[in-house]
Write an enzyme that holds these catalytic residues in place. Structure first.
Site, PDB file in Angstrom:
ATOM      1  N   GLY A 181       3.912  -0.752  -6.150  1.00 54.07           N
ATOM      2  CA  GLY A 181       3.506  -1.837  -7.055  1.00 54.07           C
ATOM      3  C   GLY A 181       3.597  -3.220  -6.447  1.00 54.07           C
ATOM      4  O   GLY A 181       3.859  -4.196  -7.163  1.00 54.07           O
TER       5      GLY A 181
ATOM      6  N   GLY B 184       0.818  -1.224   0.000  1.00 52.28           N
ATOM      7  CA  GLY B 184       0.000   0.000   0.000  1.00 52.28           C
ATOM      8  C   GLY B 184       0.840   1.256   0.000  1.00 52.28           C
ATOM      9  O   GLY B 184       0.400   2.318   0.411  1.00 52.28           O
ATOM     10  N   ALA B 185       2.086   1.125  -0.460  1.00 54.39           N
ATOM     11  CA  ALA B 185       3.004   2.267  -0.406  1.00 54.39           C
ATOM     12  C   ALA B 185       3.275   2.867  -1.779  1.00 54.39           C
ATOM     13  O   ALA B 185       4.157   3.706  -1.941  1.00 54.39           O
ATOM     14  CB  ALA B 185       4.323   1.829   0.243  1.00 54.39           C
ATOM     15  N   GLY B 186       2.521   2.431  -2.793  1.00 51.25           N
ATOM     16  CA  GLY B 186       2.702   3.005  -4.132  1.00 51.25           C
ATOM     17  C   GLY B 186       3.884   2.428  -4.875  1.00 51.25           C
ATOM     18  O   GLY B 186       4.363   2.992  -5.853  1.00 51.25           O
TER      19      GLY B 186
ATOM     20  N   SER C 133       1.205  -5.140  -5.327  1.00 50.78           N
ATOM     21  CA  SER C 133       0.184  -6.086  -5.790  1.00 50.78           C
ATOM     22  C   SER C 133       0.531  -6.593  -7.186  1.00 50.78           C
ATOM     23  O   SER C 133       0.394  -7.791  -7.473  1.00 50.78           O
ATOM     24  CB  SER C 133      -1.222  -5.491  -5.719  1.00 50.78           C
ATOM     25  OG  SER C 133      -1.371  -4.459  -6.638  1.00 50.78           O
TER      26      SER C 133
ATOM     27  N   ASP D 177       2.165  -1.234 -14.172  1.00 52.04           N
ATOM     28  CA  ASP D 177       2.815  -1.901 -13.028  1.00 52.04           C
ATOM     29  C   ASP D 177       3.198  -3.338 -13.366  1.00 52.04           C
ATOM     30  O   ASP D 177       4.309  -3.786 -13.079  1.00 52.04           O
ATOM     31  CB  ASP D 177       1.868  -1.920 -11.814  1.00 52.04           C
ATOM     32  CG  ASP D 177       1.828  -0.590 -11.095  1.00 52.04           C
ATOM     33  OD1 ASP D 177       2.218   0.420 -11.715  1.00 52.04           O
ATOM     34  OD2 ASP D 177       1.407  -0.559  -9.928  1.00 52.04           O
TER      35      ASP D 177
HETATM   36  O1  PMV Z   1       0.122   3.116  -6.219  1.00 52.57           O
HETATM   37  P1  PMV Z   1       0.221   2.013  -7.193  1.00 52.57           P
HETATM   38  O2  PMV Z   1       1.469   1.233  -7.117  1.00 52.57           O
HETATM   39  O3  PMV Z   1      -0.980   1.122  -7.147  1.00 52.57           O
HETATM   40  O4  PMV Z   1       0.273   2.681  -8.658  1.00 52.57           O
HETATM   41  C1  PMV Z   1      -0.870   2.974  -9.421  1.00 52.57           C
HETATM   42  C2  PMV Z   1      -0.515   3.772 -10.646  1.00 52.57           C
HETATM   43  C3  PMV Z   1      -1.739   4.441 -11.329  1.00 52.57           C
HETATM   44  O5  PMV Z   1      -1.234   5.199 -12.433  1.00 52.57           O
HETATM   45  C4  PMV Z   1      -2.436   5.373 -10.384  1.00 52.57           C
HETATM   46  C5  PMV Z   1      -2.726   3.411 -11.846  1.00 52.57           C
HETATM   47  C6  PMV Z   1      -2.281   2.617 -13.063  1.00 52.57           C
HETATM   48  O6  PMV Z   1      -2.942   1.619 -13.339  1.00 52.57           O
HETATM   49  O7  PMV Z   1      -1.333   3.010 -13.773  1.00 52.57           O
END
Ligand code: PMV
Length: 330
Positions: A118, A114-116, A120, A162
């Site tokens: 990727g 949940g930290a951005g 998942s 991702d």
């Molecule tokens: O925060 P994350 O790792 O889930 O990144 C999502 C990236 C987005 O551009 C917001 C969504 C996507 O599918 O590209």
């Protein structure tokens, strides 16, 4: 499937250097695989189950004979692992001829969830590859498409970026459903990731942007054009090794994301703190609303920066190398 066979695969996390959210609607993005990974171990078991356990603390079991739809009473763990289960079931249904056979998958990850970063997508890629290898020698293109199917269950409308970077690795200029290209970097590129500790929901953030776009189409289009210019200039700056320009572009991109409404006070404060402590540029990375900030620090000041940030904030600081390798199967 050979009973007793054990297959392992590992896939990297990523940072989005530029273009998140707009990439969902067809603008480019720049992403780099980082030196943090998820490992999945798959083995055949003698019961009609799909058992998944993850070192994030979740462990759960589903049927391997019929597809289970997500249920309202699902526990947090079952909801979290359901897309992986759906991906595994998708592979098994084409291969399982014997009844009373299933698969167990153990996932270990050093990517904060949940930290951005990727996590998942990397879990989906590593899991699909490990389970697929129990039957065949999977091609990366197949792994990518199966992992993307699972990602779609999580986020409904992902850009696919991702899963792509986690499968193929490197540093890429990505456009949804188009040919992507690797970016050549004159110098090694490293960043510091600062995790706000606030878990975000990518699905909720994507939905915020969807509403913004419906209500402010001309503004959204103009922000989108701006992001495209930033990505194109960033490719040149990376090629030339011009970190000062790259930092300026990160700051510009962060302002656009704030205008889009996906940043918040905590993230903006953290970006400011990074800049006050010597970062050449800083921005949120990924879906926003928490998650992580990335900061570009002159190489010789990186250790100093991490020490200073550690004193001021309890946030986790992770130095990362950009452009790591993609999926590995062994
Ligand atoms: O925060 P994350 O790792 O889930 O990144 C999502 C990236 C987005 O551009 C917001 C969504 C996507 O599918 O590209």
């Amino acid at each position: 499937m050979t009973r007793g066979k054990i297959m392992r695969a590992s896939a990297p996390a990523k940072v989005m250097l530029f273009g998140e959210h707009f990439v969902v609607y067809g603008s480019p993005a720049i992403l780099g695989a980082i030196d943090r990974r998820v490992q999945a171990t798959a083995r055949c078991i003698n019961s009609a189950e799909i058992n998944i356990s993850s070192n994030v603390g979740f462990s759960t079991s589903y049927s391997s004979q019929t597809v289970e739809e997500p249920r309202l009473h699902y526990s947090e763990g079952q909801r979290f692992l359901h897309p992986l289960y759906a991906a595994i079931y998708g592979i098994l249904k084409d291969h399982l001829v014997e009844r009373n056979i299933g698969v167990r998958v153990d996932i270990t990850s050093d990517i904060p969830w949940g930290a951005g970063l990727g996590s998942s997508a990397a879990s989906c890629v590593a899991t699909v590859a490990a389970v697929g290898s129990l039957f065949d020698k999977p091609q990366k293109g197949w792994v990518y498409s199966m992992a993307l199917r699972a990602e779609k269950i999580i986020h409904k409308n992902p850009s696919g970026a991702d899963c792509y970077i986690s499968t193929f690795g490197g540093l890429i200029y990505y456009i949804k459903k188009r040919q992507n290209r690797k970016i050549r970097s004159k110098r090694d590129l490293s960043l510091v990731v600062i995790n706000t500790g606030i878990r975000h929901s990518t699905k909720a953030q994507i939905s915020l942007v969807k509403d913004f776009r419906v209500q402010n189409r001309p503004l959204f289009n103009s922000l989108s054009n701006h992001v495209t210019r930033i990505c194109n200039e960033a490719v040149s700056a990376i090629g030339l090794g011009d970190k000062k320009r790259l930092g300026d572009l990160m700051n510009e991109n962060h302002s656009l994301l704030s205008e889009l409404g996906i940043s918040n006070d905590e993230v903006n404060d953290l970006v400011k703190l990074c800049l006050d402590n010597g970062a050449l540029g800083a921005k949120l990375t990924g879906a926003g609303g928490g998650g992580s900030v990335i900061a570009l620090i002159p190489d010789k000041f990186q250790t100093d920066f991490i020490t200073k940030m550690g004193k001021k904030k309890s946030s986790q600081c992770i130095p990362v190398k950009i452009g790591s390798g993609g999926l590995l199967i062994y």
